[in-house]
Design a protein around this motif. Structure first.
Motif: not given
Length: 638
Positions: A133-136, A159-161, A205-213, A290-293
């Protein structure tokens, strides 16, 4: 209870319970419950099964062991009944903490490419699993926050995916400019890191739910800046939330299969141990998923860099559109030159404009600045390839991707004005497929100036240009240099050409005089050398010619040999034809300088290296000449 849901999954006392069975469980729940059992005083058998499959199917696992001391095993259940349980167990690597260490090694790779591949595979696998739940959701490239609003300078709460650490493996001795790197065979996969600990990994190397970069693409370099990862425990609404933060410097941003991947390294110098400890926890928490956010990010871009690049990119769009629409001049390629003072566009001139490119491009420049003064809107829009606007709207576009999904929208950048913008009528200057960032209105460009035009090949011309702040910086530097030149020449800028032309002519006259005097001096010195050779019993002489260059030494030696041979011929003597001459030169009162050994070929070849060694130097040569530099040209001669 799981994330404060009212549904009870199971009830047990961790101090007395020896086995727990939960139906309708997920891998995420399994990991979370094992974390809860760390306080257990006795070994616990935790069994979980899914509602969609038969209970205790072979592909479901349980945890067996005293979790508080980290003696963990993975078990595959073979069969189950009310009275018996058959399973096989195997310790991971056979040591304590082995599972945690294995997870870390699985996340460390030898290169960015391998880390990126791992992240894409990980996201693909997670896409098939139920999302907590609430995971982006992941926002794909083309619809990122930076592509929806180019003026966005920071973004908080994403969120860091997924995350992976990697080591860049370089061949020994490589990395110096100008030297070719040796080809090395790299191992692929996690084993390539050779069991390195996470602290050894300098890149993430990171994957975020959205990016300003903005990831590099469309001819525009990527953004740079910082991302702060924040790990929380508990719910966001809890008062007892514990947060740990680590700040990373973003050095590269890439678009890999429409996924925005940030390549970072720890930003805090001298605080590597603390950063590594936090990153270890973050990687572990993200791996459990497992833990959203649980891990969120604050992103901050280098705004000066972003604004400069998007200003030049917007200027390129405008120049290409005007050149094509008004004069039929096509754009071949372009470069925003992120580290240089100006950008450039390579254009293809039509036959009618060849030989008169300055006039044609001058008209383009004038029209471009007229549109800038009109402050037209420059905005992105997303349309499907089947949309009439895309088919019939005169879109400037490269070929669409061959793997474009059915119904997927394409991002366009429009320059123009709608009918309701001030009642001036609709104007469309450009519609172009582009993923880059751009100014919202042309007025932000302030002004655009062509700096110079040069021929590349055939009908291709390179037009150097600058706009906005970059143009201001370029002009500021030009004016400062102009003021310095005014002072040096003691004249105003409109007199520069005349004054410099006069100075160059005077320089040419003086060089001719110097050359004439050098020739006369060379002949005079050559006569002294010949006279000394005649007095010598062994046909060997040495001369110190003072502060001169190797060209002068060579000229004197050639004239001396020519004169000596001529005199021997004239007096009929042929007994003293084999000679050896050593010339040295250098600054006054200094021992280091140049040397030149010349004469009979066999003698020079035999003695050249010995002479260089005696003079404290090195050199080389052929055909009766051996020259070089030495540190004792005068002291050794004495």
């Amino acid at each position: 209870r799981f994330r404060k849901r009212s549904t009870k999954l199971c009830e047990f006392d961790p101090n007395t319970t020896t086995a727990v069975h939960c139906f309708d469980a997920t891998r995420g729940l399994w990991i979370m419950l094992t974390m809860l059992f760390r306080t257990s005083r006795i070994p616990i058998l935790l069994v979980l099964s899914s509602r969609q499959t038969s209970p205790f199917a072979p592909n479901y696992c349980c945890t067996l062991g005293r979790l508080s001391s980290h003696h963990r095993h993975t078990a595959v259940i073979k069969s189950f009944s009310a009275s018996s349980l058959t399973m096989t167990t195997a310790p991971l690597n056979g040591s304590s903490n082995s599972q945690h260490e294995q997870q870390q090694r699985d996340a460390i790779f030898s290169s960015a490419k391998e880390a990126q591949t791992h992240l894409i595979e990980r996201l693909s696998q997670n896409g098939n699993e139920p999302r907590p739940p609430r995971r982006q959701k992941l926002v794909k490239c083309g619809e990122l926050a930076c592509q929806r609003d180019s003026y966005l300078q920071s973004l908080d709460g994403c969120e860091l995916l997924a995350v992976a650490a990697f080591l860049e493996v370089t061949a020994p001795g490589a990395g110096k400019s100008g030297k070719k790197k040796k080809k090395t065979t790299k191992k692929k996969g996690p084993d390539a890191a050779n069991g390195a600990a996470l602290g050894d990994a300098t890149w993430y190397a990171l994957v975020l739910s959205d990016s300003v970069f903005f990831p590099e693409g469309g001819g525009q370099p990527c953004d740079k800046g910082y991302v702060t990862l924040r790990m929380t425990s508990g719910d966001d609404d809890d008062d007892d939330v514990v947060a740990e933060e680590v700040r990373l410097a973003v050095s590269d941003v890439r678009n890999v299969e429409n996924v925005c991947i940030l390549l970072c390294r720890a930003a805090a110098a001298g605080d590597d141990d603390k950063s590594t400890a936090i990153l270890t926890k973050i990687m572990s928490a993200t791996a459990r998923m497992t833990t959203p956010g649980v891990v969120t990010a604050r992103q901050e871009i280098d705004w000066n860099r972003r604004f400069d690049l998007m200003t030049q990119h917007s200027g390129q769009h405008l120049v290409s559109a005007v050149a094509m629409n008004e004069y039929g001049i096509e754009t071949h390629s372009f470069s925003l030159n992120e580290n240089g003072p100006v950008s450039y566009i390579d254009v293809i001139l039509p036959a009618s404009a060849e030989g008169d490119e300055s006039v044609a491009m001058g008209r383009v420049e004038t029209e471009v600045n007229n549109l800038i003064r009109q402050n037209l809107v420059m905005a992105p829009l997303w349309v499907k390839p089947s949309d009439p606007l895309f088919r019939d709207g005169g879109v400037r576009s490269r070929l669409l991707p061959s793997n474009l999904p059915e119904g997927e929208k394409i991002r366009l950048v429009k320059i123009g004005r709608d009918d309701d913008d001030g009642g001036c009528g609709s104007v469309v200057v450009d519609l172009n497929t582009c993923c880059g960032t751009h100014v919202p209105t042309l007025g932000q460009l302030q002004m655009l100036k062509f700096i110079k035009i040069e021929k590349v090949k055939g009908s291709i011309r390179r037009v150097h240009f600058a706009a906005g702040r970059r143009l201001m910086a370029y002009l500021t530097g030009a004016f400062e240099r102009q003021a310095s030149v005014n002072s040096l020449l003691s004249c105003q800028e409109d007199q520069h050409v005349e004054r410099i032309t006069g100075l160059l002519e005077e320089k040419y006259r003086q060089e001719k005089k110097v050359k004439s005097l050098e020739e006369r001096l060379s002949r005079a010195l050559s006569r002294d050398v010949v006279a000394e050779l005649k007095r010598s019993d062994c046909n060997v002489v040495a001369f110190d010619l003072g502060h001169v260059d190797i060209r002068f030494l060579t000229n004197v030696s050639n004239l001396a040999l020519e004169m000596f041979s001529k005199e021997l011929t004239e007096d009929g003597s042929g007994t003293k034809t084999s000679v050896l001459m050593l010339f040295v030169a250098g600054e006054e009162e200094k021992d280091e300088g140049l040397f030149l050994l010349t004469g009979e070929v066999s003698a020079v070849d035999a003695l050249g290296r010995t002479v260089a060694q005696v003079l404290g130097g090195r050199g080389g040569g052929k055909n009766g000449k051996f020259q070089g530099k030495a540190s004792k040209v005068r002291s050794a001669l004495e």
